[in-house]
Design a protein around this motif. Structure first.
Motif, PDB file in Angstrom:
ATOM      1  N   ALA A   1     -29.740 -25.668 103.040  1.00 11.70           N
ATOM      2  CA  ALA A   1     -28.399 -25.771 103.616  1.00 11.70           C
ATOM      3  C   ALA A   1     -27.595 -26.879 102.931  1.00 11.70           C
ATOM      4  CB  ALA A   1     -28.493 -26.031 105.118  1.00 11.70           C
ATOM      5  N   ASP A   2     -28.235 -28.026 102.657  1.00 11.79           N
ATOM      6  CA  ASP A   2     -27.539 -29.122 101.980  1.00 11.79           C
ATOM      7  C   ASP A   2     -27.202 -28.746 100.538  1.00 11.79           C
ATOM      8  OD1 ASP A   2     -27.584 -30.756 104.215  1.00 11.79           O
ATOM      9  OD2 ASP A   2     -29.462 -31.730 103.652  1.00 11.79           O
ATOM     10  N   LEU A   3     -28.103 -28.040  99.876  1.00 13.38           N
ATOM     11  CA  LEU A   3     -27.810 -27.569  98.530  1.00 13.38           C
ATOM     12  C   LEU A   3     -26.610 -26.625  98.547  1.00 13.38           C
ATOM     13  CD1 LEU A   3     -28.371 -27.141  95.522  1.00 13.38           C
ATOM     14  CD2 LEU A   3     -30.153 -25.489  96.156  1.00 13.38           C
ATOM     15  N   SER A   4     -26.570 -25.731  99.496  1.00 12.15           N
ATOM     16  CA  SER A   4     -25.449 -24.788  99.599  1.00 12.15           C
ATOM     17  C   SER A   4     -24.127 -25.522  99.804  1.00 12.15           C
ATOM     18  CB  SER A   4     -25.696 -23.812 100.750  1.00 12.15           C
ATOM     19  OG  SER A   4     -26.863 -23.042 100.526  1.00 12.15           O
ATOM     20  N   ALA A   5     -24.147 -26.573 100.625  1.00 17.76           N
ATOM     21  CA  ALA A   5     -22.933 -27.351 100.860  1.00 17.76           C
ATOM     22  C   ALA A   5     -22.442 -28.015  99.574  1.00 17.76           C
ATOM     23  CB  ALA A   5     -23.183 -28.399 101.937  1.00 17.76           C
ATOM     24  N   LEU A   6     -23.363 -28.510  98.743  1.00 21.03           N
ATOM     25  CA  LEU A   6     -22.967 -29.107  97.466  1.00 21.03           C
ATOM     26  C   LEU A   6     -22.401 -28.060  96.517  1.00 21.03           C
ATOM     27  CD1 LEU A   6     -25.894 -31.615  96.738  1.00 21.03           C
ATOM     28  CD2 LEU A   6     -23.622 -32.119  97.661  1.00 21.03           C
ATOM     29  N   VAL A   7     -22.987 -26.859  96.511  1.00 26.62           N
ATOM     30  CA  VAL A   7     -22.510 -25.806  95.606  1.00 26.62           C
ATOM     31  C   VAL A   7     -21.070 -25.432  95.938  1.00 26.62           C
ATOM     32  CG1 VAL A   7     -22.849 -23.389  94.934  1.00 26.62           C
ATOM     33  CG2 VAL A   7     -24.820 -24.916  95.137  1.00 26.62           C
ATOM     34  N   ARG A   8     -20.682 -25.545  97.189  1.00 28.35           N
ATOM     35  CA  ARG A   8     -19.315 -25.177  97.588  1.00 28.35           C
ATOM     36  C   ARG A   8     -18.259 -26.125  97.021  1.00 28.35           C
ATOM     37  NH1 ARG A   8     -22.131 -23.845 102.510  1.00 28.35           N
ATOM     38  NH2 ARG A   8     -22.020 -21.581 102.836  1.00 28.35           N
ATOM     39  N   ILE A   9     -18.678 -27.271  96.539  1.00 27.47           N
ATOM     40  CA  ILE A   9     -17.730 -28.241  95.961  1.00 27.47           C
ATOM     41  C   ILE A   9     -17.645 -27.996  94.455  1.00 27.47           C
ATOM     42  CG2 ILE A   9     -17.165 -30.662  95.660  1.00 27.47           C
ATOM     43  CD1 ILE A   9     -18.931 -31.247  98.104  1.00 27.47           C
ATOM     44  N   PRO A  10     -16.503 -27.558  93.932  1.00 26.16           N
ATOM     45  CA  PRO A  10     -16.395 -27.226  92.498  1.00 26.16           C
ATOM     46  C   PRO A  10     -16.271 -28.473  91.629  1.00 26.16           C
ATOM     47  CG  PRO A  10     -14.294 -26.867  93.580  1.00 26.16           C
ATOM     48  CD  PRO A  10     -15.260 -27.271  94.664  1.00 26.16           C
ATOM     49  N   SER A  11     -17.357 -29.198  91.488  1.00 30.73           N
ATOM     50  CA  SER A  11     -17.344 -30.517  90.851  1.00 30.73           C
ATOM     51  C   SER A  11     -17.438 -30.419  89.329  1.00 30.73           C
ATOM     52  CB  SER A  11     -18.490 -31.372  91.403  1.00 30.73           C
ATOM     53  OG  SER A  11     -19.733 -30.697  91.299  1.00 30.73           O
ATOM     54  N   VAL A  12     -16.476 -29.734  88.723  1.00 25.19           N
ATOM     55  CA  VAL A  12     -16.409 -29.634  87.263  1.00 25.19           C
ATOM     56  C   VAL A  12     -15.833 -30.937  86.723  1.00 25.19           C
ATOM     57  CG1 VAL A  12     -15.496 -28.342  85.310  1.00 25.19           C
ATOM     58  CG2 VAL A  12     -16.067 -27.145  87.444  1.00 25.19           C
ATOM     59  N   SER A  13     -16.552 -31.583  85.819  1.00 27.95           N
ATOM     60  CA  SER A  13     -16.159 -32.914  85.355  1.00 27.95           C
ATOM     61  C   SER A  13     -15.264 -32.886  84.124  1.00 27.95           C
ATOM     62  CB  SER A  13     -17.413 -33.744  85.056  1.00 27.95           C
ATOM     63  OG  SER A  13     -18.251 -33.078  84.122  1.00 27.95           O
ATOM     64  N   TRP A  14     -14.990 -31.723  83.568  1.00 23.65           N
ATOM     65  CA  TRP A  14     -14.156 -31.637  82.372  1.00 23.65           C
ATOM     66  C   TRP A  14     -12.739 -32.117  82.687  1.00 23.65           C
ATOM     67  CZ3 TRP A  14     -15.334 -26.806  78.898  1.00 23.65           C
ATOM     68  CH2 TRP A  14     -16.727 -26.711  78.705  1.00 23.65           C
ATOM     69  N   SER A  15     -12.071 -32.659  81.683  1.00 20.04           N
ATOM     70  CA  SER A  15     -10.783 -33.314  81.896  1.00 20.04           C
ATOM     71  C   SER A  15      -9.701 -32.357  82.384  1.00 20.04           C
ATOM     72  CB  SER A  15     -10.320 -33.993  80.592  1.00 20.04           C
ATOM     73  OG  SER A  15     -10.252 -33.050  79.531  1.00 20.04           O
ATOM     74  N   ALA A  16      -9.828 -31.072  82.122  1.00 16.17           N
ATOM     75  CA  ALA A  16      -8.798 -30.114  82.528  1.00 16.17           C
ATOM     76  C   ALA A  16      -8.910 -29.715  83.995  1.00 16.17           C
ATOM     77  CB  ALA A  16      -8.875 -28.865  81.649  1.00 16.17           C
ATOM     78  N   PHE A  17      -9.924 -30.217  84.712  1.00 16.11           N
ATOM     79  CA  PHE A  17     -10.163 -29.817  86.094  1.00 16.11           C
ATOM     80  C   PHE A  17      -9.883 -30.980  87.044  1.00 16.11           C
ATOM     81  CE2 PHE A  17     -12.334 -26.811  83.496  1.00 16.11           C
ATOM     82  CZ  PHE A  17     -12.372 -25.627  84.208  1.00 16.11           C
ATOM     83  N   ASP A  18      -9.649 -30.649  88.294  1.00 15.85           N
ATOM     84  CA  ASP A  18      -9.254 -31.627  89.312  1.00 15.85           C
ATOM     85  C   ASP A  18     -10.402 -32.612  89.578  1.00 15.85           C
ATOM     86  OD1 ASP A  18      -8.314 -33.051  91.449  1.00 15.85           O
ATOM     87  OD2 ASP A  18      -7.831 -31.314  92.696  1.00 15.85           O
ATOM     88  N   PRO A  19     -10.223 -33.895  89.265  1.00 14.64           N
ATOM     89  CA  PRO A  19     -11.305 -34.871  89.470  1.00 14.64           C
ATOM     90  C   PRO A  19     -11.566 -35.158  90.948  1.00 14.64           C
ATOM     91  CG  PRO A  19      -9.301 -35.986  88.762  1.00 14.64           C
ATOM     92  CD  PRO A  19      -9.028 -34.517  88.648  1.00 14.64           C
ATOM     93  N   ALA A  20     -10.664 -34.740  91.821  1.00 17.39           N
ATOM     94  CA  ALA A  20     -10.876 -34.988  93.249  1.00 17.39           C
ATOM     95  C   ALA A  20     -12.144 -34.286  93.737  1.00 17.39           C
ATOM     96  CB  ALA A  20      -9.669 -34.504  94.050  1.00 17.39           C
ATOM     97  N   HIS A  21     -12.480 -33.146  93.147  1.00 23.96           N
ATOM     98  CA  HIS A  21     -13.687 -32.426  93.556  1.00 23.96           C
ATOM     99  C   HIS A  21     -14.947 -33.208  93.171  1.00 23.96           C
ATOM    100  CE1 HIS A  21     -11.289 -29.086  94.773  1.00 23.96           C
ATOM    101  NE2 HIS A  21     -10.894 -28.791  93.561  1.00 23.96           N
TER     102      HIS A  21
END
Length: 486
Positions: free
Chosen positions: A32-52
């Motif tokens: 369940a905790d893994l699933s919750a982390l997957v829901r956060i689109p934490s793409v670190s590339w500069s073209a993506f929203d760093p808030a995630h």
């Protein structure tokens, strides 16, 4: 690269049973905790929203606090390497003195007591972009259970690695409580998929907190869903943007074609020179590493690599040697008009992204110099060459003679029910060599939660939940063994 190496003595049966039971009982919460982390689109590339990425770091920090293990849990951002100010970077992520900061990492620390060793647990919480949504069978950031696999971007690489550490620490705390004397450092990076740009600065700034006797890097592969692996070699990598220009502007292909060299023709000719007729790399100065490998047939490889029927593997020598110990060059992208937008013109300029995997043992800077010489000496028609955005990281060879590897072999055998294979990996984890340079006395263990069908970085990435369970059990046993080690 075998599964017959020496292991440490077996774990006390009562302790082993208690740890297994705890891991099994906690597994639904872990998933369940893994699933919750997957829901956060934490793409670190500069073209993506760093808030995630920030939100994901906060979620990981909260999970770390919830283990009950650590004296201190912090979210830290450090300056991008080469852009360090006179003062230290702050923990809020606010730019100061015009300095660019990397993505947030989570750092949690529990000092060792009574002479016990300290172990650093590494993983990363950022993920690759999802790519083309149309290629995903389910939404990339909506964790989806199908059979025994959990699908989603980052479900395996490397949020399952994060949860392996968290779940192991939960089980360890349930067994030992506040009597735990083992020193533990949890380091969850936030930009591994974006080149670990602030990694070296972070290591320098946090060195006293990160110092450990054993470093466990949970970011690699396993031999299969039933057989674990300890990764003992990693290829280095070199990437760069290659641009060829032949014309001042686009011209009519009918008017000038056949005499004017268009940039696409020059690029095709240059890229084709990187390989010989068998598909082996043909760049003078790129070396190979010589070591035995397990047997794997080309038919088995074709199945694992999903070759289209009729397509043959490239290169020569043992299949695994080609993947682990020989250099490889891939063109991972090109800037050209799409087929739908193609017009009858000669292209004045073409750019390509080139990725070079460097055999372990060869410095990445030396490999880059060899490829650069090749490019300049093989560019046709006098085309203008520009090489930009270079990035390089060294490969690594793990010393398997230390006591920590013996402890890990036993822990994996007990956690998986199968002895681990010592394997090489064709991919690159350049920061491992940075860790080794900063902490030369630490023993490094490269483990992971992936398997041959994980499809990390690709559409339909997934985590095999049986592998996740066994990886957690193994790491929990390893930590317990270190905690009770004399």
């Amino acid at each position: 690269m075998t599964d017959t190496q020496q292991s440490a003595p077996a774990t006390d049966p009562a302790l082993l049973d208690a740890l297994r039971e705890q891991v099994q009982g906690d597994l639904p919460t872990t998933i369940a905790d893994l699933s919750a982390l997957v829901r956060i689109p934490s793409v670190s590339w500069s073209a993506f929203d760093p808030a995630h990425v920030r939100r994901n770091a906060e979620a990981v920090a909260e999970l770390a606090r919830g283990t009950g293990v650590f004296d201190e849990v912090r979210i830290v951002r450090s300056a991008v390497d080469g852009d360090t100010p006179d003062g230290a970077s702050d923990a809020t992520g606010t730019d100061h003195d015009g300095v660019e900061l990397g993505q947030p990492a989570v750092l949690a620390v529990r000092p060792a007591r009574n002479g016990k060793p300290t172990v650093m647990l590494y993983a990363h919480h950022d993920v690759q972009p999802q790519g083309d949504d149309a290629l995903w069978e389910t939404p990339p950031f909506e964790p989806t259970l199908r059979g025994d696999r959990l699908y989603g971007r980052g479900a395996s690489d490397d949020k399952a690695g994060v949860m392996t550490h968290i779940a192991s620490l939960r089980a360890l705390h349930a067994r030992f409580g506040d009597d735990l004397d083992l020193g533990i450092v949890l380091f969850v990076e936030g930009e591994e998929e974006f080149g670990s740009r602030s990694f070296r600065t972070f290591l320098r700034e946090q060195k006293e907190h990160l110092a450990a006797d054993v470093i466990v890097v949970a970011d690699s592969d396993n031999w299969s869903t039933e057989v674990p692996a300890i990764t003992v070699s990693l290829r280095g990598n070199v990437t760069f943007k290659l641009t060829l220009t032949t014309l001042e502007h686009a011209s009519h292909s009918g008017m000038y074609g056949g005499a004017a060299p268009d940039a696409m023709l020059a690029m095709v000719r240059l890229l084709s020179s990187l390989h010989d007729d068998q598909g082996s790399v043909a760049v003078d100065g790129l070396t190979a590493y010589d070591a035995p490998v397990p047997a794997r047939s080309e038919d088995e490889f074709a199945t694992d690599a999903a070759l289209v029927p009729g397509v043959k593997p490239v290169g020569t020598g043992d299949v695994l040697s080609r993947m682990w110990f020989q250099p490889a060059i891939t063109v991972t992208g090109m800037d050209v008009p799409s087929v739908a937008n193609a017009s009858n013109t000669l292209l004045p300029s073409v750019s390509a992204r080139v990725s070079v995997r460097v055999a372990p043992g060869q410095p990445a800077t030396e490999a880059y110099a060899a490829v650069e010489r090749h490019v300049h000496s093989h560019t046709p028609f006098g085309a203008r060459v520009e090489i930009s955005e270079p990035d390089a990281g060294d490969g690594f060879l793990v010393d398997t003679s230390g006591w920590a590897v013996r402890e890990a072999r036993t822990a994996m055998t007990e956690g998986w029910g199968a002895a681990p294979v010592e394997q090489g990996i064709g991919g690159s984890i350049p920061f491992v060599s940075d860790l080794a340079a900063e902490f030369p006395d630490a023993q490094i263990l490269v483990t992971g939660v992936e398997d041959p069908d994980t499809r990390a970085h690709s559409p339909n990435e997934s985590q095999h939940l049986g592998v996740l369970h066994r990886a957690i059990a193994s790491e929990t046993v390893l930590l317990a063994r270190l905690a009770t080690r004399g």
